[in-house]
Design a protein around this motif. Structure first.
Motif, mmCIF file in Angstrom:
data_model
loop_
_atom_site.group_PDB
_atom_site.id
_atom_site.type_symbol
_atom_site.label_atom_id
_atom_site.label_comp_id
_atom_site.label_asym_id
_atom_site.label_seq_id
_atom_site.Cartn_x
_atom_site.Cartn_y
_atom_site.Cartn_z
ATOM 1 N N LYS A 11 0.821 -1.212 0.000
ATOM 2 C CA LYS A 11 0.000 0.000 0.000
ATOM 3 C C LYS A 11 0.854 1.262 0.000
ATOM 4 O O LYS A 11 0.511 2.264 -0.645
ATOM 5 N N ILE A 12 1.975 1.242 0.710
ATOM 6 C CA ILE A 12 2.877 2.393 0.704
ATOM 7 C C ILE A 12 3.458 2.585 -0.690
ATOM 8 O O ILE A 12 3.502 3.709 -1.214
ATOM 9 N N ALA A 13 3.899 1.494 -1.304
ATOM 10 C CA ALA A 13 4.443 1.581 -2.662
ATOM 11 C C ALA A 13 3.393 2.102 -3.639
ATOM 12 O O ALA A 13 3.693 2.934 -4.521
ATOM 13 N N GLU A 14 2.166 1.635 -3.478
ATOM 14 C CA GLU A 14 1.072 2.087 -4.347
ATOM 15 C C GLU A 14 0.854 3.588 -4.229
ATOM 16 O O GLU A 14 0.617 4.275 -5.229
ATOM 17 N N GLN A 15 0.946 4.104 -3.010
ATOM 18 C CA GLN A 15 0.781 5.545 -2.806
ATOM 19 C C GLN A 15 1.908 6.335 -3.471
ATOM 20 O O GLN A 15 1.690 7.467 -3.935
ATOM 21 N N ILE A 16 3.093 5.755 -3.514
ATOM 22 C CA ILE A 16 4.228 6.437 -4.157
ATOM 23 C C ILE A 16 4.121 6.358 -5.670
ATOM 24 O O ILE A 16 4.672 7.182 -6.398
ATOM 25 N N THR A 69 -7.020 2.051 6.004
ATOM 26 C CA THR A 69 -6.345 0.914 5.379
ATOM 27 C C THR A 69 -5.474 0.156 6.376
ATOM 28 O O THR A 69 -5.504 -1.081 6.428
ATOM 29 N N ILE A 70 -4.679 0.873 7.149
ATOM 30 C CA ILE A 70 -3.774 0.190 8.086
ATOM 31 C C ILE A 70 -4.577 -0.529 9.163
ATOM 32 O O ILE A 70 -4.240 -1.655 9.563
#
Length: 264
Positions: free
Chosen positions: A70-75, A248-249
């Motif tokens: 999810k972090i990668a997706e946000q980036i 999400t988290i």
């Protein structure tokens, strides 16, 4: 009987899963946000056999993998994984990100590691069986024992206070002993209890916040970034803010039986 090699491997797995490696030993070069976007990937270092944290081939991927995605997706990039199970592999790995890094203002990480804004609060709790009458440490009888991780700070704290303890190497062994009535309580992390309850709905454990007032036994959890530039750190912070705000988290943690707690 557990072999010396199995014991060693489990120790490595546990340390890796909770983000306790010395990041100063990592060999990767510094990474900028521009480099990661050009490459199209953010690399997460994780253990392949450490549920609920991470798993390469288990029935679920683990909350570190889900959150990393999810972090990668946000980036705007994909998540790649470096599977590591030993200190040597950590030193050789090309990590951008390690999750579940302990974030303490009085003890910042070394070796160029920067932590993100915290997204979770963890620490040590007292776990008891669901039918236990205990509501605090004070309710323990003189012959009743608390299972503790061997050599841990909570072990020393309880010993100093006169509480009888039984040492174990791994937290999963402590909660198993508790469920089997070998000990009366367990001093462990909420992650361990939540995952145990997820797997053993027929004999769930109950949490008692017996150590909430001890700052040494409570800490914030953040993402560890190896030598990030300011733009990468800011982008990860913004991603975490978004993932906290939209729930999400919370949902990721809940899938593993863990209650997300706000950092302090």
């Amino acid at each position: 009987m557990t072999s010396a090699r199995q014991t060693r491997d489990r120790l490595i797995r546990y340390a890796a899963s909770v983000g306790l490696w010395v990041f100063g030993s990592l060999a990767a070069d510094a990474r900028s946000l521009e480099t990661i976007i050009e490459r199209g990937a953010l690399t997460l270092c994780a253990n392949p056999n450490a549920l609920p944290f991470a798993s390469k081939s288990g029935p679920v991927s683990g909350f570190q993998i889900e959150l990393g995605e999810k972090i990668a997706e946000q980036i705007g990039v994909k998540l790649t994984r470096e599977w590591v199970v030993s200190a040597i592999q950590y030193r050789r790995a090309d990590c951008d990100l390690v999750l579940d890094t302990i974030a303490r203002k009085d003890a910042p990480p070394e070796g160029g590691v920067k932590v993100s804004r915290p997204y979770h609060r963890s620490g040590v709790v007292l776990a008891v069986r669901s039918d236990s009458p205990l509501s605090s440490l004070a309710g323990l009888g003189p012959d009743q024992r608390v299972g503790v991780p061997v050599g841990s700070l909570v072990s020393m704290t309880l010993d100093k206070g006169g509480t009888l303890t039984s040492p174990f190497v791994f937290e999963d062994e402590i909660v198993a002993a508790l469920a089997n009535h070998e000990i009366e309580a367990a001093a462990v992390t909420p992650v361990t209890v939540g995952w145990f309850n997820q797997q053993h709905a027929d004999k769930p454990l109950r949490l008692i916040p017996a150590f909430d007032n001890d700052s040494d036994l409570n800490w914030n959890i953040a993402a560890g970034l190896f030598r990030p530039d300011d733009k990468l750190r800011q982008r990860v912070d913004a991603a975490i803010e978004t993932l906290l705000a939209d729930g999400t988290i919370t949902r990721i943690y809940a899938r593993y039986g863990i209650e997300l707690r706000p950092p302090q």
